[in-house]
Design a protein around this motif. Structure first.
Motif, PDB file in Angstrom:
ATOM      1  N   TYR A   1       0.849  -1.200   0.000  1.00 10.64           N
ATOM      2  CA  TYR A   1       0.000   0.000   0.000  1.00 10.64           C
ATOM      3  C   TYR A   1       0.885   1.251   0.000  1.00 10.64           C
ATOM      4  CZ  TYR A   1      -4.672  -1.910   1.221  1.00 10.64           C
ATOM      5  OH  TYR A   1      -5.897  -2.519   1.204  1.00 10.64           O
ATOM      6  N   VAL A   2       0.328   2.348  -0.515  1.00 12.65           N
ATOM      7  CA  VAL A   2       0.917   3.677  -0.282  1.00 12.65           C
ATOM      8  C   VAL A   2      -0.028   4.362   0.695  1.00 12.65           C
ATOM      9  CG1 VAL A   2       1.584   5.884  -1.293  1.00 12.65           C
ATOM     10  CG2 VAL A   2       1.860   3.777  -2.606  1.00 12.65           C
ATOM     11  N   VAL A   3       0.490   4.742   1.885  1.00  9.77           N
ATOM     12  CA  VAL A   3      -0.363   5.468   2.844  1.00  9.77           C
ATOM     13  C   VAL A   3       0.143   6.895   2.959  1.00  9.77           C
ATOM     14  CG1 VAL A   3      -0.942   3.388   4.154  1.00  9.77           C
ATOM     15  CG2 VAL A   3       0.960   4.803   4.919  1.00  9.77           C
ATOM     16  N   PHE A   4      -0.811   7.818   3.163  1.00  7.69           N
ATOM     17  CA  PHE A   4      -0.442   9.236   3.248  1.00  7.69           C
ATOM     18  C   PHE A   4      -1.261   9.900   4.347  1.00  7.69           C
ATOM     19  CE2 PHE A   4      -1.164  13.673   2.227  1.00  7.69           C
ATOM     20  CZ  PHE A   4       0.136  14.121   2.037  1.00  7.69           C
ATOM     21  N   GLY A   5      -0.615  10.705   5.181  1.00  3.80           N
ATOM     22  CA  GLY A   5      -1.344  11.435   6.223  1.00  3.80           C
ATOM     23  C   GLY A   5      -0.404  12.072   7.221  1.00  3.80           C
ATOM     24  N   LYS A   6      -1.004  12.659   8.269  1.00  8.98           N
ATOM     25  CA  LYS A   6      -0.223  13.296   9.338  1.00  8.98           C
ATOM     26  C   LYS A   6       0.226  12.226  10.315  1.00  8.98           C
ATOM     27  CE  LYS A   6      -1.765  18.063   9.596  1.00  8.98           C
ATOM     28  NZ  LYS A   6      -2.472  19.077  10.341  1.00  8.98           N
ATOM     29  N   ILE A   7       1.454  12.360  10.834  1.00 12.65           N
ATOM     30  CA  ILE A   7       1.932  11.350  11.779  1.00 12.65           C
ATOM     31  C   ILE A   7       1.915  11.880  13.208  1.00 12.65           C
ATOM     32  CG2 ILE A   7       3.322   9.903  10.246  1.00 12.65           C
ATOM     33  CD1 ILE A   7       5.739  11.655  11.151  1.00 12.65           C
TER      34      ILE A   7
ATOM     35  N   PRO B   1      -3.512   8.665  11.878  1.00 11.74           N
ATOM     36  CA  PRO B   1      -4.967   8.540  11.964  1.00 11.74           C
ATOM     37  C   PRO B   1      -5.629   8.790  10.609  1.00 11.74           C
ATOM     38  CG  PRO B   1      -4.215  10.543  13.069  1.00 11.74           C
ATOM     39  CD  PRO B   1      -3.000   9.873  12.531  1.00 11.74           C
ATOM     40  N   HIS B   2      -6.634   7.983  10.290  1.00  8.64           N
ATOM     41  CA  HIS B   2      -7.425   8.126   9.057  1.00  8.64           C
ATOM     42  C   HIS B   2      -6.567   8.443   7.833  1.00  8.64           C
ATOM     43  CE1 HIS B   2     -11.517   7.811  10.748  1.00  8.64           C
ATOM     44  NE2 HIS B   2     -10.898   8.185  11.850  1.00  8.64           N
ATOM     45  N   PRO B   3      -5.637   7.540   7.470  1.00 11.33           N
ATOM     46  CA  PRO B   3      -4.738   7.828   6.340  1.00 11.33           C
ATOM     47  C   PRO B   3      -5.466   7.743   5.000  1.00 11.33           C
ATOM     48  CG  PRO B   3      -4.444   5.574   7.090  1.00 11.33           C
ATOM     49  CD  PRO B   3      -5.416   6.200   8.045  1.00 11.33           C
ATOM     50  N   ASP B   4      -4.912   8.463   3.999  1.00 12.31           N
ATOM     51  CA  ASP B   4      -5.295   8.231   2.611  1.00 12.31           C
ATOM     52  C   ASP B   4      -4.564   6.963   2.192  1.00 12.31           C
ATOM     53  OD1 ASP B   4      -6.976  10.206   1.947  1.00 12.31           O
ATOM     54  OD2 ASP B   4      -5.602  11.350   0.695  1.00 12.31           O
ATOM     55  N   MET B   5      -5.264   5.972   1.621  1.00 12.46           N
ATOM     56  CA  MET B   5      -4.611   4.707   1.283  1.00 12.46           C
ATOM     57  C   MET B   5      -4.916   4.300  -0.149  1.00 12.46           C
ATOM     58  SD  MET B   5      -5.266   2.397   4.638  1.00 12.46           S
ATOM     59  CE  MET B   5      -4.169   1.124   4.044  1.00 12.46           C
TER      60      MET B   5
ATOM     61  N   LEU C   1      -3.652   0.967  -2.965  1.00 14.87           N
ATOM     62  CA  LEU C   1      -2.769  -0.152  -3.305  1.00 14.87           C
ATOM     63  C   LEU C   1      -1.679   0.358  -4.246  1.00 14.87           C
ATOM     64  CD1 LEU C   1      -5.447  -2.936  -3.833  1.00 14.87           C
ATOM     65  CD2 LEU C   1      -3.627  -2.982  -2.108  1.00 14.87           C
ATOM     66  N   LEU C   2      -0.443  -0.082  -4.016  1.00 16.70           N
ATOM     67  CA  LEU C   2       0.696   0.409  -4.803  1.00 16.70           C
ATOM     68  C   LEU C   2       0.450   0.205  -6.300  1.00 16.70           C
ATOM     69  CD1 LEU C   2       3.564   1.574  -4.855  1.00 16.70           C
ATOM     70  CD2 LEU C   2       4.450  -0.745  -4.591  1.00 16.70           C
ATOM     71  N   GLU C   3      -0.155  -0.919  -6.637  1.00 15.52           N
ATOM     72  CA  GLU C   3      -0.434  -1.240  -8.040  1.00 15.52           C
ATOM     73  C   GLU C   3      -1.333  -0.173  -8.677  1.00 15.52           C
ATOM     74  OE1 GLU C   3      -2.306  -5.125 -10.392  1.00 15.52           O
ATOM     75  OE2 GLU C   3      -2.429  -4.984  -8.205  1.00 15.52           O
ATOM     76  N   GLU C   4      -2.407   0.248  -7.943  1.00 11.33           N
ATOM     77  CA  GLU C   4      -3.327   1.296  -8.431  1.00 11.33           C
ATOM     78  C   GLU C   4      -2.605   2.628  -8.498  1.00 11.33           C
ATOM     79  OE1 GLU C   4      -6.646   1.058  -9.368  1.00 11.33           O
ATOM     80  OE2 GLU C   4      -6.200  -1.095  -9.316  1.00 11.33           O
ATOM     81  N   HIS C   5      -1.839   2.906  -7.451  1.00 13.02           N
ATOM     82  CA  HIS C   5      -1.098   4.165  -7.312  1.00 13.02           C
ATOM     83  C   HIS C   5      -0.218   4.402  -8.544  1.00 13.02           C
ATOM     84  CE1 HIS C   5       0.881   7.339  -4.971  1.00 13.02           C
ATOM     85  NE2 HIS C   5       2.051   6.863  -5.371  1.00 13.02           N
ATOM     86  N   GLN C   6       0.373   3.362  -9.052  1.00 15.40           N
ATOM     87  CA  GLN C   6       1.302   3.506 -10.175  1.00 15.40           C
ATOM     88  C   GLN C   6       0.575   3.651 -11.513  1.00 15.40           C
ATOM     89  OE1 GLN C   6       3.497  -0.022  -9.248  1.00 15.40           O
ATOM     90  NE2 GLN C   6       5.133   1.081  -8.159  1.00 15.40           N
ATOM     91  N   LYS C   7      -0.702   3.269 -11.545  1.00 12.95           N
ATOM     92  CA  LYS C   7      -1.472   3.317 -12.793  1.00 12.95           C
ATOM     93  C   LYS C   7      -1.986   4.717 -13.131  1.00 12.95           C
ATOM     94  CE  LYS C   7      -3.704  -1.206 -12.884  1.00 12.95           C
ATOM     95  NZ  LYS C   7      -5.007  -1.808 -12.596  1.00 12.95           N
ATOM     96  N   HIS C   8      -2.330   5.489 -12.080  1.00  8.86           N
ATOM     97  CA  HIS C   8      -3.111   6.720 -12.280  1.00  8.86           C
ATOM     98  C   HIS C   8      -2.348   7.835 -12.961  1.00  8.86           C
ATOM     99  CE1 HIS C   8      -6.372   5.019 -10.252  1.00  8.86           C
ATOM    100  NE2 HIS C   8      -5.890   5.123  -9.029  1.00  8.86           N
ATOM    101  N   ILE C   9      -3.152   8.838 -13.404  1.00 10.76           N
ATOM    102  CA  ILE C   9      -2.555  10.093 -13.880  1.00 10.76           C
ATOM    103  C   ILE C   9      -1.725  10.595 -12.707  1.00 10.76           C
ATOM    104  CG2 ILE C   9      -3.039  12.466 -14.568  1.00 10.76           C
ATOM    105  CD1 ILE C   9      -5.854  11.549 -15.444  1.00 10.76           C
TER     106      ILE C   9
END
Length: 716
Positions: A118-124, A134-138, A140-148
């Motif tokens: 996974y790629v997780v993003f948020g405040k630590i 808490p409540h990260p943006d998540m 899957l790495l596979e999806e993350h690499q596909k997008h614009i």
């Protein structure tokens, strides 16, 4: 293939009826168009990926690649409130951290996949020796690499309800990406090639892409400039066109001469030398009245700048051309004051002038109606009573509205219908030729707002005070200084001066401990006892006759102190009143404080304004008080007010439609606004009907704007 951007949002893949419902209710997104106009609030640099061992003990937003190795529910401690939190252990090759959710456990737990990258993003946060997010943006790495992908991730406006229902920022990004895929990112150009090359603007499609998925900071800045310019350009185009159409379609009553009334008054009875600003404004009004178009002019002038004399001299131009004039004010007190001042000037010229208010008795009304209709009455001053159907003029040529923001559009349009009836050869839609309209305000309007809200009116500004007026000295004093302030009041009364003391409330409020008028009145009476001192009291709950009686006592100098609420804010003129004390000044807005201060300083003596407050002041209150103490310039004050309150609050709901901006900001983008107005004027000067082939894109967009109330409409 063209895709209509008015397509309902329900049809976009990945949205569906439930999400569509939420987007409509929470963000007002009904169509593809609305989604494209959902501009990000800010952007995050998502180029860097951290390892868990690199994390620092701060609250920065970071991005980490790893996998979930376990999930559990943990009971909250008592201090954190009842309930449970969902905790996932997240691991990379350097260490472990926790991902935490306090709500939405069921659907989150169902959506999480163990041992998948996974790629997780948020405040630590750092708590008990472990990093948590808490409540990260998540994703899957596979999806993350596909997008614009863009180096900078947009953060979109959201609400708590959207987040709780699983429509996170990541979901909005996905929906936006889908829209770009469906449209292939091709957007119809909305500006002319000439404008684009002259201003070195990005093409429309490139600007829209880079506002949502910027490739770098430089392209983001150019995309923002392009879209802000476009939004402001079409608002200005609309306002300037409205003005041009008004002038070409609505013929005015031609005032061909400046005759005996005007010249006699100017040469023999003018009580003081006009300022250069007053002369300039009179010249502008005279040009309007002499043209074939109906005048529609806004006259701005600070408190005491001499708007009334300009209004009177404009009325004399109407009389010189055989027409009647009227002046409508928002309150009885103000209309009586206008009448008293203008009666004195009219008597010198043998002009017939009357006052019509709610208090006028039946016999007075009958007399006024009769003399208006037979043309014997030259000038009528009054309140809303002027708008009654029974009030009919023989030849109304000029209508002046004072403090126009207090009257609705409907009320103003009623005055239009009181002009002379047209002959059958010269029939207009109204059946009458509307009188010339002069709108006056003592509430200075910042230039950016005037250009945006009143851009369809011609604007005149009186920006200098008459000679001999001294600047009012303004000071801020805390409640603990009250005894010194009372001593100062006594000294001023000894000199023969009069005092205003203004309170924000009429009756005590349990929720607010501010000075209440009645308590204040009692304490003033204790400190300034009769018969040595006489005190008037005026507030909005009094009967008009009682209010007027108290007001007149103060005007005649029979009372030393006027204790009042803000009913005295507009227009009351007592040259002998030299001190304005505003209690709980932190409760008032800047323009209100400025208006109240303008009640003093009407004579040649030095006047003072004392702002009384408690010690508890918010930052905004401090800025307001400091501004009042540092300047008397109403336009400077209005600019600060605009920054503090924003355009919507400043103009009220009546004008909010004009200022429903999607990306531009009137305060931060005033240079772009001025540029947009300049280019809009330029385009219309060279091509008033937008029929030149080079302006085809502008005409198309303008027509669509009228159709959908939106600037961006179709994709090519």
């Amino acid at each position: 293939m063209s895709i209509n951007l008015q397509t309902p949002i329900d049809y976009l893949k990945g949205v569906g009826p439930n999400r569509a419902d939420l987007l409509k209710k929470e963000l007002g997104i009904h169509t593809y168009q609305d989604l494209i106009n959902l501009f990000p609030n800010r952007y995050l640099d998502r180029t860097q990926y951290y390892k868990i061992h690199q994390l620092q003990r701060n609250t920065a937003e970071v991005q980490v690649i790893g996998e979930i190795i376990s999930i559990k529910e943990v009971a909250q401690s008592r201090s954190a409130g009842r309930g449970k939190r969902l905790v996932a252990t997240f691991k990379d090759d350097t260490g472990i951290m926790e991902l935490v959710w306090f709500r939405g456990h069921k659907w989150i737990r169902e959506s999480l996949k163990l041992h998948k990258p996974y790629v997780v993003f948020g405040k630590i946060n750092w708590f008990q020796g472990v990093f948590s997010m808490p409540h990260p943006d998540m994703e899957l790495l596979e999806e993350h690499q596909k997008h614009i992908r863009s180096a900078m991730q947009p953060i979109y406006p959201s609400t708590e309800k959207l987040t709780n229902k699983g429509i996170s920022n990541r979901v909005i990004i996905k929906i936006m990406q889908q829209l770009f895929l469906e449209t292939q990112g091709r957007f119809q150009e909305t500006l002319s090639d000439k404008l684009i090359s002259e201003l070195k603007l990005l093409a429309k499609s490139e600007a829209v892409f880079n506002i949502h998925f910027p490739k770098n900071q430089a392209l983001l800045a150019r995309a923002q400039f392009r879209l802000k310019f476009e939004e402001l350009f079409y608002i200005q185009l609309q306002l300037i066109l409205k003005n041009l159409i008004h002038k070409s379609k609505i013929k005015g009553l031609p005032f061909t001469q400046v005759g005996t009334y005007f010249n006699t008054f100017y040469n023999e009875h003018l009580p003081f030398e006009l300022t250069q600003a007053q002369k300039r404004v009179l010249k502008e009004i005279r040009q309007d009245l002499g043209s074939n178009a109906q005048m529609n002019r806004l006259l701005q002038g600070d408190v005491g700048s001499g708007k009334t004399i300009v209004a009177f001299m404009s009325m004399l131009m109407a009389l010189d051309n055989g027409f009647q004039a009227c002046l409508m004010a928002p309150t009885e007190i103000l209309s009586v004051q206008h009448y008293t001042g203008l009666l004195e000037l009219s008597n010198k010229l043998n002009i017939s002038i009357k006052l019509l208010t709610g208090s006028s008795n039946t016999s007075e009304r009958k007399e006024i109606h009769k003399s208006l209709e037979n043309g014997e009455l030259d000038i009528l001053i009054g309140t809303h009573a002027l708008l009654e159907d029974r009030v009919k003029f023989k030849h109304l040529g000029l209508a002046i509205i004072d403090e126009q923001h207090r009257f609705g559009v409907e009320q103003r349009s009623k005055l239009w219908h009181k002009g002379p009836v047209t002959s059958s050869q010269n029939k207009t839609d109204l059946g009458v030729i509307p009188p010339h309209i002069l709108v006056m305000t003592a509430t200075p309007i910042p230039r950016t707002l005037a250009m945006s809200v009143y851009g369809d009116l011609d604007i005149s500004v009186i920006d200098e005070l008459p000679p001999g007026r001294q600047a009012i000295k303004t000071v801020h004093r805390y409640d603990k200084n009250r005894l010194k302030v009372f001593r100062f009041i006594r000294d001023e009364i000894e000199k023969g001066r009069q005092i205003y003391i203004v309170y924000p409330l009429i009756q005590e409020s349990e929720k607010m401990d501010y000075k209440d008028l009645m308590d204040g009145y009692e304490s003033i009476v204790r400190d300034f006892p009769p018969p040595k001192y006489q005190i008037s009291i005026v507030h909005g709950k009094m009967k008009p006759a009682d209010k007027d009686y108290e007001m007149q006592r103060f005007i005649r100098g029979e009372t030393n102190i006027m204790v009042a609420t803000t009913v005295i804010e507009v227009g009351v003129n007592v040259p002998n009143a030299s001190v304005m004390i505003i209690e709980s000044a932190e409760r008032f807005g800047l323009s209100q404080l400025h208006q109240l201060r303008g009640r003093v300083g009407r004579g040649a003596e030095q006047s003072y304004c004392i702002l009384m407050t408690s010690h508890k002041l918010s930052n905004d209150s401090k800025i307001r008080l400091d501004t009042m103490c540092s300047t008397n310039d109403g336009f400077e004050i209005a600019e600060v007010d605009l920054k503090l309150r924003g355009p919507g609050d400043l103009m009220g709901t009546q004008q909010s439609g004009v200022l429903n901006l999607k990306i531009a900001d009137l305060i931060k983008d005033k240079d772009i606004l001025q540029s947009a107005r300049y280019y809009a004027k330029n385009v219309l000067q060279n091509d008033p009907t937008l029929k030149h082939p080079e302006n085809k894109a502008i005409l198309n967009t303008y027509q669509q704007l009228g159709k959908y109330k939106n600037i961006w409409n179709y994709i090519s």
